[in-house]
Scaffold this active site. Structure first.
Site, PDB file in Angstrom:
ATOM      1  CG  ASP A 105      10.516 -23.289  50.680  1.00 55.66           C
ATOM      2  OD1 ASP A 105      10.100 -22.338  51.216  1.00 55.66           O
ATOM      3  OD2 ASP A 105      10.229 -23.391  49.479  1.00 55.66           O
ATOM      4  CG  ASP A 106       8.174 -21.387  54.129  1.00 57.17           C
ATOM      5  OD1 ASP A 106       8.766 -20.633  53.327  1.00 57.17           O
ATOM      6  OD2 ASP A 106       6.960 -22.136  53.803  1.00 57.17           O
ATOM      7  CB  CYS A 157      10.184 -18.669  48.511  1.00 56.35           C
ATOM      8  SG  CYS A 157       8.641 -18.430  48.207  1.00 56.35           S
ATOM      9  NE  ARG A 217      13.099 -20.126  47.012  1.00 59.12           N
ATOM     10  CZ  ARG A 217      13.428 -21.249  47.412  1.00 59.12           C
ATOM     11  NH1 ARG A 217      14.392 -21.995  46.771  1.00 59.12           N
ATOM     12  NH2 ARG A 217      12.946 -21.729  48.420  1.00 59.12           N
ATOM     13  CE  LYS A 276       9.806 -22.068  46.487  1.00 57.40           C
ATOM     14  NZ  LYS A 276       9.000 -21.866  47.763  1.00 57.40           N
ATOM     15  CG  HIS A 299       8.812 -19.608  43.744  1.00 53.86           C
ATOM     16  ND1 HIS A 299       8.804 -19.054  44.858  1.00 53.86           N
ATOM     17  CD2 HIS A 299       7.714 -19.134  42.845  1.00 53.86           C
ATOM     18  CE1 HIS A 299       7.317 -18.646  45.020  1.00 53.86           C
ATOM     19  NE2 HIS A 299       6.837 -18.610  43.814  1.00 53.86           N
ATOM     20  CG  HIS A 352       6.671 -24.393  50.846  1.00 51.82           C
ATOM     21  ND1 HIS A 352       5.354 -24.636  50.251  1.00 51.82           N
ATOM     22  CD2 HIS A 352       6.738 -23.136  50.652  1.00 51.82           C
ATOM     23  CE1 HIS A 352       4.928 -23.526  49.905  1.00 51.82           C
ATOM     24  NE2 HIS A 352       5.695 -22.651  49.839  1.00 51.82           N
ATOM     25  CG  ASP A 386      12.707 -19.892  51.404  1.00 50.04           C
ATOM     26  OD1 ASP A 386      12.457 -19.974  52.573  1.00 50.04           O
ATOM     27  OD2 ASP A 386      12.024 -20.001  50.437  1.00 50.04           O
ATOM     28  CG  ASN A 387      10.518 -17.374  53.588  1.00 51.93           C
ATOM     29  OD1 ASN A 387      10.371 -17.657  52.398  1.00 51.93           O
ATOM     30  ND2 ASN A 387       9.983 -18.195  54.468  1.00 51.93           N
ATOM     31  CE  LYS A 421       6.432 -17.887  52.562  1.00 48.12           C
ATOM     32  NZ  LYS A 421       6.143 -19.252  51.911  1.00 48.12           N
TER      33      LYS A 421
END
Length: 576
Positions: A55-56, A93, A97, A155, A157, A253, A357-358, A417
């Site tokens: 994540d991130d 994110c 996903r 996660k 989301h 994250h 994810d980004n 992001k």
């Protein structure tokens, strides 16, 4: 033909000795060998699939990509596989996903915008449900119907309500964090809340939890432990079934948190500041052939390291130490998963896909939850956390590392992001399956929605959404719009493909070497900009005025995309 008869013919052919009979015997040998090879392939078990999302994470945050952060387990796996140097996701994110799990554009899958950022004119519209809708077929659903055990930890989301979790999208077992972020410890403190006492939502197999298990010490540790339990339990019950395991780390994250021991590994490493780190990483990535040309400029509003006070430098470098520790801890626990799979004899037949994810997260508290737009969340954050230097990384802390460290997280790309520039969508990713796919690099454009069709191609499985639907299914499932990149994994050339998407009104159109983006001030100019990505990956030279026809061509592609995917541009944007 009976194998005994074939053996007799071959034996007599060789004994007789004339050229014609010997030739016939040789042909039979070839056909027999081909038949045995085909039968072996037919009987070969389908691969396990391990899909790992972090994540991130920035493009230069892993060792194999030139980072100083210690990630030996990820590096080793990446070197055994195919590394993607031009892999793109959505800018944040949940839209990523949605496309990752369906192969369908996020504007059709229900995440045309993030639920947290939904504009009034988008609410209630098809494709803007704020959760993964039922008009797409998930990868887990497809694989489950093909005989896979399906598991997820981490996660989600993609929906908080009843019937919106992994259990409703094909996962046999799941333990998930429902929102976009939370404390990495067991206190269940959300990353954003509207009122005192609000807890982050977690579900296990669809059941909402009031407390977390005792063994939940840290997010990366627990998600790996839980996934291992699911895999081992499944093997005990149905040992012959392959598994699909989706491991969605919440690290790194925000809020940035890690143990004192993990942070100590990086103590003092970043005391020279983000400009020095940017310089070091850019040099390494240039040597690795990952970037060329000039590096990216600092984001607007950034501060030079030397302009910071001593106290500000201490807090800033500490934030980066925590971030590095989070990445290392994630790698350590991921390594435990790989070791366990290897010991069980599963790793050799496991297709592993790893990605972020980004891009790196460059926002801070004021930019993420501005006082005037999210007053309740902003006040909750400020009143419920300890922002002192001594508390940073601990349970009650709330740490971002800011735009400058995000700039160093991807030195060749502009932005981070949330933005449609390279820094928002160009992420680290690789695929490993040594059993059939040789190590190497894919330098051509790959999109996140290409993952599902690629997995289905490798496994030989077709879902309802991946083939021509019946008249009844046309209203039930959107067809997959990604494409399989298996030929590229095999070293073959593939036709160019476009990358077009939108989020928060920010737009991108990539066609060949040309890229058009639209971003608001100050990150953009509020109008379409045009860049030649081959010569200017850092997006420093806007060529819109010099190439109006090319810009018009790309805008036409955007208009067609927006029409086909029912894009509704928001009438309100928070600025994220």
């Amino acid at each position: 033909m009976n194998k005994n008869i074939i053996a007799t013919i071959i034996k007599r052919g060789w004994q007789k000795g004339d050229v014609g009979t010997r030739l016939f015997a040789r042909i039979l040998i070839v056909f027999l060998a081909l038949g045995m090879s085909y039968q072996a392939q037919a009987n070969s078990p389908r691969p396990n699939i391990l899909l790992v999302v972090v994540d991130d994470l920035g493009f230069a945050d892993l060792g194999y990509l030139g980072s100083e952060i210690k990630t030996p387990n990820i590096d080793r796996l990446a070197e055994q596989g195919v590394q993607f140097t031009d892999f793109h996701t959505a800018f944040t994110c949940s839209p990523t996903r949605a496309m990752l799990l369906t192969g369908v554009d996020s504007h059709l899958a229900g995440l045309g915008n993030m639920a947290e950022e939904m504009a009034d004119n988008q609410r209630g519209q098809p494709g803007y449900e704020g959760y993964l809708n039922q008009r797409v077929e998930s990868l887990a659903t497809i694989l489950k119907s093909a005989g896979y055990n399906t598991y997820m930890t981490g996660k989600w989301h993609l929906g908080k309500g009843e019937g919106q979790g992994p259990e409703s999208h094909g996962f046999d077992r799941s333990f998930v964090l429902l929102p976009g972020g939370a404390s990495h410890y067991a206190d269940m403190k959300p990353a954003y809340a509207q009122h005192e006492g609000q807890k982050a939502g977690y579900r296990e197999d669809g059941v909402l939890l009031k407390t977390l298990p005792e063994r939940f010490q840290y997010s990366s540790q627990f998600y790996v432990d839980q996934l291992l339990d699911y895999i081992q339990s499944g093997k005990q019950k149905q040992s012959q079934k392959p598994f699909f395991a989706y491991l969605a780390f919440t690290a790194p994250h925000w809020p940035l948190q890690a143990s004192e021991q993990a942070i100590a590994e990086y103590q003092g490493r970043y005391d020279k500041g983000y400009e020095q780190l940017h310089k070091e990483r850019a040099a390494k990535q240039r040597a690795l052939g990952l970037i060329s040309g000039e590096p990216a400029v600092m984001p607007p509003g950034s501060r030079k390291w030397e302009s910071l006070s001593s106290e500000e430098k201490s807090q800033s470098s500490r934030a980066m130490e925590i971030y590095a520790a989070m990445v290392s801890e994630m790698d350590k626990h991921f390594g435990r998963l790989l070791k366990s799979l290897e010991q069980q004899g599963d790793l050799e037949n496991t297709l592993v896909i790893f990605m972020s994810d980004n891009g790196a997260e460059g926002h801070d508290v004021d930019a993420t939850w501005p006082k005037d737009q999210f007053p309740k969340v902003y006040n909750w954050v400020m009143n419920n956390h300890d922002f002192s230097l001594r508390a940073m990384g601990k349970v009650d802390s709330y740490v971002f590392y800011g735009p400058e460290w995000a700039w160093a997280g991807a030195p060749g790309f502009y932005g981070y992001k949330g933005f449609s520039s390279e820094g928002g969508s160009h992420v680290p990713a690789f695929l490993t399956y040594p059993k059939t796919i040789k190590a190497g690099r894919v330098d051509q454009l790959v999109r996140v929605k290409d993952i599902v069709p690629t997995i289905l191609d490798i496994t030989g499985i077709k879902g309802r959404a991946s083939k021509s639907p019946s008249s009844e299914e046309k209203t039930a499932y959107h067809p997959i719009s990604g494409r399989s990149i298996l030929p590229a994994l095999q070293g073959k050339a593939m036709a160019p493909v476009n990358f077009i998407t939108e989020l928060f009104g920010k737009r991108v159109v990539r066609s060949g070497d040309w890229k058009a983006i639209l971003m608001p001030i100050p990150m953009g100019n509020g109008q379409w900009q045009l860049f030649n990505i081959r010569d200017d990956r850092a997006e420093r030279k806007n060529l819109a005025l010099k190439n109006p026809d090319k810009l018009k061509e790309l805008i036409t592609l955007w208009d067609d995309y927006a029409r086909r995917n029912n894009v509704i541009l928001p009438n309100w944007v928070s600025g994220y």
